[in-house]
Scaffold this motif. Structure first.
Motif, PDB file in Angstrom:
ATOM      1  N   SER A  44       0.985 -43.722 -15.516  1.00 41.75           N
ATOM      2  CA  SER A  44      -0.064 -44.271 -16.366  1.00 41.75           C
ATOM      3  C   SER A  44      -1.157 -43.239 -16.552  1.00 41.75           C
ATOM      4  O   SER A  44      -1.525 -42.527 -15.609  1.00 41.75           O
ATOM      5  N   SER A  45      -1.671 -43.176 -17.767  1.00 45.71           N
ATOM      6  CA  SER A  45      -2.783 -42.267 -18.047  1.00 45.71           C
ATOM      7  C   SER A  45      -4.124 -42.886 -17.692  1.00 45.71           C
ATOM      8  O   SER A  45      -5.160 -42.215 -17.761  1.00 45.71           O
ATOM      9  N   GLY A  46      -4.114 -44.172 -17.319  1.00 48.64           N
ATOM     10  CA  GLY A  46      -5.364 -44.841 -16.959  1.00 48.64           C
ATOM     11  C   GLY A  46      -6.113 -45.411 -18.141  1.00 48.64           C
ATOM     12  O   GLY A  46      -7.230 -45.917 -17.986  1.00 48.64           O
ATOM     13  N   ARG A  53       2.367 -49.183 -16.110  1.00 50.45           N
ATOM     14  CA  ARG A  53       2.886 -47.816 -16.104  1.00 50.45           C
ATOM     15  C   ARG A  53       4.197 -47.755 -16.883  1.00 50.45           C
ATOM     16  O   ARG A  53       4.895 -48.750 -17.010  1.00 50.45           O
ATOM     17  N   ARG A  54       4.540 -46.561 -17.361  1.00 49.65           N
ATOM     18  CA  ARG A  54       5.788 -46.363 -18.087  1.00 49.65           C
ATOM     19  C   ARG A  54       6.822 -45.704 -17.178  1.00 49.65           C
ATOM     20  O   ARG A  54       6.497 -44.724 -16.483  1.00 49.65           O
ATOM     21  N   ASP A  68       8.245 -31.894 -13.758  1.00 49.36           N
ATOM     22  CA  ASP A  68       8.190 -32.018 -15.215  1.00 49.36           C
ATOM     23  C   ASP A  68       8.721 -33.380 -15.608  1.00 49.36           C
ATOM     24  O   ASP A  68       9.662 -33.898 -15.004  1.00 49.36           O
ATOM     25  N   ILE A  69       8.107 -33.958 -16.628  1.00 45.32           N
ATOM     26  CA  ILE A  69       8.521 -35.248 -17.178  1.00 45.32           C
ATOM     27  C   ILE A  69       8.857 -35.042 -18.648  1.00 45.32           C
ATOM     28  O   ILE A  69       8.032 -34.527 -19.414  1.00 45.32           O
ATOM     29  N   LEU A  70      10.046 -35.441 -19.047  1.00 44.31           N
ATOM     30  CA  LEU A  70      10.477 -35.328 -20.437  1.00 44.31           C
ATOM     31  C   LEU A  70      10.300 -36.673 -21.135  1.00 44.31           C
ATOM     32  O   LEU A  70      10.707 -37.704 -20.605  1.00 44.31           O
ATOM     33  N   TYR A  71       9.707 -36.653 -22.319  1.00 46.09           N
ATOM     34  CA  TYR A  71       9.547 -37.907 -23.055  1.00 46.09           C
ATOM     35  C   TYR A  71       9.469 -37.627 -24.554  1.00 46.09           C
ATOM     36  O   TYR A  71       9.297 -36.486 -24.996  1.00 46.09           O
ATOM     37  N   THR A  72       9.642 -38.675 -25.341  1.00 45.96           N
ATOM     38  CA  THR A  72       9.421 -38.622 -26.779  1.00 45.96           C
ATOM     39  C   THR A  72       8.431 -39.719 -27.148  1.00 45.96           C
ATOM     40  O   THR A  72       8.211 -40.664 -26.379  1.00 45.96           O
ATOM     41  N   CYS A  79       2.363 -42.169 -26.485  1.00 51.24           N
ATOM     42  CA  CYS A  79       1.325 -41.555 -27.326  1.00 51.24           C
ATOM     43  C   CYS A  79       0.116 -41.173 -26.476  1.00 51.24           C
ATOM     44  O   CYS A  79      -0.472 -40.104 -26.647  1.00 51.24           O
ATOM     45  N   SER A  80      -0.230 -42.043 -25.512  1.00 56.10           N
ATOM     46  CA  SER A  80      -1.330 -41.749 -24.606  1.00 56.10           C
ATOM     47  C   SER A  80      -1.030 -40.531 -23.744  1.00 56.10           C
ATOM     48  O   SER A  80      -1.901 -39.672 -23.522  1.00 56.10           O
TER      49      SER A  80
END
Length: 266
Positions: A44-46, A53-54, A68-72, A79-80
């Protein structure tokens, strides 16, 4: 299964863009020395309006504190994350879930992954780099822009085939068609798969037809990540048992099914 997960602070070190893929570089305040390939985390970005959380796969572990975290970009949560800069802080819970089995000289393993489903496999390949000489890798992308991420897989390019939906580079079509084409020439002992549900269902059906054991990494919406909220219940077809409902976070995210009774796919 990973050790007891703990909430930790993640300090963003930066981000790198590879077409539609974002790679978030994070330093963990608390080390994760026992994280395994296939484990995931909740991040979570807070941001106040984003309560949950994602779930994200661990894409890479440079050491026990740098991941490292991979995402789209698929929604407000990702987006956050894309707006995070070096020095920003994240709330992270992990490592969570079980792991992909380690390779062995006796088993030919094929990886079949598409889209964001490629995320768990770089960690697996790097962890077992001395044991994956006979592993074949099939990755599927939408277009050429996404294939820029392949530079991370350069050490295994001799054993890697990839597809693009629009045929701009690589095999023209989806990764399932690429997988089926290669099955005409040889057959693996095990398949590891992750990706969109439709893709994994197709891979599962092919493995069932050809009696190839399979391990699938599933994705589900979840709130807690530890089996309390019951929001990630999924119907799973188990070996020698009737289908039952399991928790993706606690019992998975990786589930095995043995179609070759000579193999133990637990």
């Amino acid at each position: 299964m990973s050790t007891s997960p703990k909430e930790t602070l993640g300090i963003v070190q930066g981000q790198t863009l590879y077409g539609r893929y974002h790679v978030l570089h994070v330093e963990l305040e608390t080390p994760w020395p026992h994280a395994k390939p296939g484990n995931f985390l909740l991040v979570s970005s807070g941001q106040p309006d984003l309560i949950l959380r994602r779930p994200m796969a661990i894409y890479r572990m440079h050491d026990a504190t740098h991941i490292d975290i991979l995402y789209t970009l698929v929604g407000e949560g990702t987006c956050s994350l894309s707006k995070q800069h070096a020095g920003d802080k994240l709330s992270i819970l992990g490592p969570l879930g079980n792991e992909f089995p380690s390779p062995s000289a006796e088993r030919r393993i094929w990886i079949v992954a598409g889209g964001i489903g490629i995320a768990p496999f770089l960690f697996w390949l790097e962890t077992y780099s001395q044991l994956v000489q006979h592993t074949q890798i099939f990755l599927g992308f939408q277009d050429q822009a996404q294939t820029h991420i392949l530079q991370h897989f350069d050490p295994w390019k001799a054993n890697l085939c990839y597809s693009t939906d629009n045929g701009s580079v690589g095999f023209r079509g989806n990764v399932v068609s690429l997988f089926k084409q290669n099955l005409q020439n040889q057959k693996p002992d095990l398949v590891y798969t992750c990706g969109p549900t439709k893709m994994m269902n197709a891979v599962y059906d092919i493995c069932k037809k050809h009696r190839i054991s399979i391990f699938s990494s599933l994705e589900a919406r979840m709130a807690c990540g530890i089996g309390v909220c019951l929001s990630c219940v999924c119907e799973i077809d188990h070996d020698n048992k009737n289908a039952r409902y399991d928790l993706v976070c606690k019992d998975g995210p990786i589930f095995g099914k043995s179609f070759d009774q000579k193999l133990d796919a637990k």
